[in-house]
Design an enzyme around this catalytic site. Structure first.
Site: not given
Length: 328
Positions: A56, A205-206, A208-209
């Protein structure tokens, strides 16, 4: 904050962790001061399970996390990962599980984080060119030397997990798992439970989706990598939006947000699962934390399962090159 135990060796963590990836890369918008404040707010509220990786940034996220936890090491369960090799210029160099690279990567992570040991050290992706026994054997040496307390794998297949665990006890498997990514239920979750391995759900949370914040692709900044994700593309986006709308309907009935409902669904599964939603803002951290207070009835769980059944999400989890790194 509730607590859960990963594995059979007693690694106890907060029931909800904090994924730190988006603070440094992939998701648009970077604010180191707010990210540090978010990490520190997490610790103040009892969220002690922090997840990062050398990839990252690359390398910058570990430094950021290290800055945020300085002086508070004893209150943190610190997890990082190796295996996705990148150059200092950010170039992607492939997956590397060679023993010498394992040792080098661990030393680099310790230095960047500013700590003398890691609580949980994952192989980020399985290197199919190196027997998993060799990679885990090198990881086990890190445990013996005191640099690492517990070992984990990420996105490993059931057969790899079994072989790895025979070499050294695996405490946790980290794999994507959410209302729109339920593949682990087929083989991986049952095996983990059979072996006593904890399950860390990333992207709960996918990406953010599942929060309901995205209605069109234009809601994502131009430099956000999710714009190139298959599940955010064309017809896939629209089909997945329909899934989110079904979740939103149920959330309204529970007087909570879709994000809180998605996390509550994971928390309602057996307590060997720990979700690590990622955020770089305190307001979303606070929202996520409140999910531990939401109790779902059997009828509500059944309704959610019908709203987001296994295989309901349209599109692969990653683009073609990313999918090639998934074991199995």
């Amino acid at each position: 904050m509730q607590r859960r135990t990963l594995g059979q060796e007693g690694l106890t963590v907060s029931a909800v962790g904090l994924g730190c990836m988006g603070m440094s890369e992939f998701y648009a918008g970077r604010d180191d001061a707010e990210s540090i404040a978010t990490i520190q707010r997490a610790l103040d509220t009892g969220v002690d399970f922090l997840d990062t990786a050398d990839i990252y940034g690359p390398f910058t996220n570990e430094r950021l996390v290290g800055t945020a936890i300085r002086g508070r090491r004893d209150t943190v369960v610190l997890a990082t990962k190796f295996g996705n090799q990148r150059g200092e210029d950010g170039s992607f160099l492939g997956v590397n599980g060679r023993p010498d690279y394992v040792r080098k990567s661990c030393d680099g992570s310790l230095q960047r984080l500013g700590v003398d040991h890691l609580d949980l050290y994952y192989q980020h992706r399985v290197d199919r060119s190196v027997p998993i026994e060799e990679t885990v054997g090198a990881m086990a040496e890190l445990v013996q030397s005191g640099k690492v307390r517990f070992l984990g794998l990420s996105e490993a297949s059931a057969s790899t997990i079994l072989r790895a665990n025979q070499e050294h006890p695996i405490t946790a498997l980290q794999t994507e798992y959410s209302l729109w990514s339920r593949d682990p239920e087929d083989e991986v979750l049952p095996l983990c439970r059979e072996l006593g391995i904890g399950f860390v759900a990333y992207s709960p949370l996918g990406r953010g989706f599942l929060t309901g914040r995205f209605r069109t692709l234009e809601d994502l900044p131009a430099d956000d990598y999710r714009r190139n994700s298959p599940r955010f593309q064309g017809e896939n986006f629209q089909r997945n939006l329909e899934l989110v709308q079904r979740v939103e309907d149920i959330a309204r009935g529970k007087n909570c947000t879709p994000a809180q409902l998605a996390l509550a669904w994971l928390l309602a599964q057996p307590d060997d699962i720990v979700p690590i939603p990622g955020t770089k803002q305190r307001r979303y951290l606070d929202e996520n934390i409140q999910s531990v207070q939401i109790e779902l009835t059997p009828a509500e769980l059944e309704r959610l399962g019908e709203a987001a059944p296994k295989g309901a999400a349209a599109g692969d989890r990653y683009h073609e090159a990313g999918m090639r790194t998934i074991d199995g």
